[in-house]
Enzyme design. Structure first.
Site, PDB file in Angstrom:
ATOM      1  N   GLU A 180     -26.030 -85.944 -16.300  1.00  0.00           N
ATOM      2  CA  GLU A 180     -24.821 -85.773 -17.122  1.00  0.00           C
ATOM      3  C   GLU A 180     -25.276 -84.547 -18.276  1.00  0.00           C
ATOM      4  O   GLU A 180     -24.520 -83.645 -18.407  1.00  0.00           O
ATOM      5  CB  GLU A 180     -24.225 -86.916 -17.963  1.00  0.00           C
ATOM      6  N   CYS A 214     -26.071 -93.840 -18.978  1.00  0.00           N
ATOM      7  CA  CYS A 214     -26.877 -94.907 -19.796  1.00  0.00           C
ATOM      8  C   CYS A 214     -26.461 -95.032 -21.287  1.00  0.00           C
ATOM      9  O   CYS A 214     -25.849 -93.966 -21.749  1.00  0.00           O
ATOM     10  CB  CYS A 214     -28.371 -94.570 -19.723  1.00  0.00           C
ATOM     11  N   CYS A 240     -26.766 -91.052 -22.419  1.00  0.00           N
ATOM     12  CA  CYS A 240     -25.656 -89.856 -21.970  1.00  0.00           C
ATOM     13  C   CYS A 240     -24.353 -90.320 -22.579  1.00  0.00           C
ATOM     14  O   CYS A 240     -23.366 -89.083 -22.385  1.00  0.00           O
ATOM     15  CB  CYS A 240     -25.923 -89.968 -20.401  1.00  0.00           C
ATOM     16  N   ALA A 295     -47.364 -97.062  14.647  1.00  0.00           N
ATOM     17  CA  ALA A 295     -47.423 -95.947  15.665  1.00  0.00           C
ATOM     18  C   ALA A 295     -48.065 -96.799  16.891  1.00  0.00           C
ATOM     19  O   ALA A 295     -49.137 -97.785  16.606  1.00  0.00           O
ATOM     20  CB  ALA A 295     -48.277 -94.735  15.488  1.00  0.00           C
ATOM     21  N   ASP A 306     -60.180 -96.180   9.551  1.00  0.00           N
ATOM     22  CA  ASP A 306     -59.394 -95.012   9.531  1.00  0.00           C
ATOM     23  C   ASP A 306     -59.914 -94.065   8.478  1.00  0.00           C
ATOM     24  O   ASP A 306     -59.535 -92.831   8.548  1.00  0.00           O
ATOM     25  CB  ASP A 306     -57.823 -95.446   9.762  1.00  0.00           C
ATOM     26  N   ARG A 366     -49.988 -84.756   1.857  1.00  0.00           N
ATOM     27  CA  ARG A 366     -50.470 -83.283   1.915  1.00  0.00           C
ATOM     28  C   ARG A 366     -49.850 -82.540   2.803  1.00  0.00           C
ATOM     29  O   ARG A 366     -49.743 -81.095   2.804  1.00  0.00           O
ATOM     30  CB  ARG A 366     -52.216 -83.292   2.274  1.00  0.00           C
TER      31      ARG A 366
END
Length: 346
Positions: free
Chosen positions: A53, A80, A89, A159, A205, A212
């Site tokens: 707003e 709000c 707001c 996956a 892993d 990134r």
């Protein structure tokens, strides 16, 4: 289509521009309309900064500022009425003598939740709420779940090969998804507040668990390491982003690393979800391994799942993929030899 819906769709379009940058706040868009002409637009751009707003009203050209009081303000979520990182707001709306406000959905956050509407109406503002309500709630489904059900929104991701394996037997890493799918996974990470892995995934892993390959914030890294056996030289302990280690042994915090103790004899999954609620983490992307993924499935503690299947790769002997239950397929896409299926929990 009704004119109010047209402008509310524009609010939703604007709100989406804040994706990846406003969590744990909701995405919100606002449009100021004078005699069917948009004179101001804005959206919540960054957590802790001005709300939609404010940006909308501030965007009005100087030549049109005298029209603000006679305009209709459209906003996708209830304004709000409380002091947080920014002022209320509703006070700004009342200050500018805006006489009509059209709202997509009420805000479920307990400090707002109808108080914004009540304050506007008490000041003589005509309020119409519930315009494209379902679409506005879908836009912020993580925010709504967090504040109505007091739990984070949980997304499962893995996956698998064409014969439903997610890893080789032993320590050799199996690369399944292609480069395009990998970039998409980094986009998914940027869209959620946290990413969770188990001990074996972190150890074998050695992932960075950042984004990134995409823009936006890095997620909080969540690791389940019950006995604290993971070596400190793993990438997840580089302190370049916040990392939380759920364990049975201790509570400790230093720099960007938090050891969060959970109770060994209690439901581990529910404790993690409760901890995330306490830590104001509204969404989690769970990336493995198979055991922790299946645990969330078996406990019915998930909301969406995204499964990447390499149609050309056969593993033979390997670690079996999790088995999804109580699910509904909602979408499917192909990225070269990878097929991605999207599911919702039924």
């Amino acid at each position: 289509m009704l004119i109010d819906e047209v402008y509310m769709y524009r609010c939703i379009e604007l709100a989406k521009l804040g994706k990846n940058f406003v969590a744990p706040n909701p995405m919100v868009g606002a449009v100021l309309v004078y005699e069917d002409k948009i004179i101001g637009e804005g959206y919540h751009q960054q957590y802790g900064k001005a709300h939609a707003e404010v940006n909308c009203i501030n965007s009005v050209a100087a030549a049109n500022e005298h029209l603000i009081a006679e305009s209709v303000l459209y906003v996708s979520l209830e304004p709000c009425a409380h002091y947080g990182k920014t002022p209320p707001c509703v006070d700004l709306i009342i200050k500018h003598n805006i006489k009509k406000v059209v709202i997509g959905s009420r805000d479920p956050f307990e400090a707002v939740n109808g108080r914004g509407i009540e304050k506007l109406e008490s000041a003589g503002v005509f309020v119409r709420a519930g315009i494209l309500e379902d679409e506005c709630k879908e836009l912020n489904k993580r925010f709504f779940m967090f504040h109505t059900k007091r739990k984070p929104f949980v997304i499962l991701k893995w996956a698998q090969t064409s014969d439903y394996k997610i890893a080789n037997i032993g320590n050799e890493r199996l690369l399944i998804s292609n480069d395009i799918s990998n970039r998409l996974v980094h986009q998914w990470r940027s869209e959620e507040q946290a990413v969770l892995v188990g001990t074996n995934t972190a150890l074998l892993d050695n992932p960075f668990l950042n984004n990134r390959l995409w823009t936006g914030n890095h997620p909080v890294r969540l690791v389940l390491d019950c006995s604290l056996k993971l070596p400190s030289d793993l990438h997840i302990f580089n302190q370049q982003q916040k990392t939380i280690v759920f364990n049975f042994l201790r509570n400790e915090e230093r720099n960007n690393l938090l050891f969060y103790k959970i109770e060994e004899k209690e439901n581990c999954i529910q404790q993690i979800l409760n901890a995330c609620y306490t830590l104001n983490i509204q969404s989690i992307l769970i990336e493995g391994g198979a055991k922790i993924l299946q645990s969330f499935i078996d406990e019915n503690c998930w909301d969406e799942a995204r499964i990447i299947t390499n149609s050309k790769l056969i593993a033979g002997n390997g670690l079996c993929a999790p088995v999804l239950k109580n699910c509904k397929l909602t979408a499917e896409q192909n990225l070269l030899n990878d097929t991605i299926q999207y599911f919702e929990h039924e």
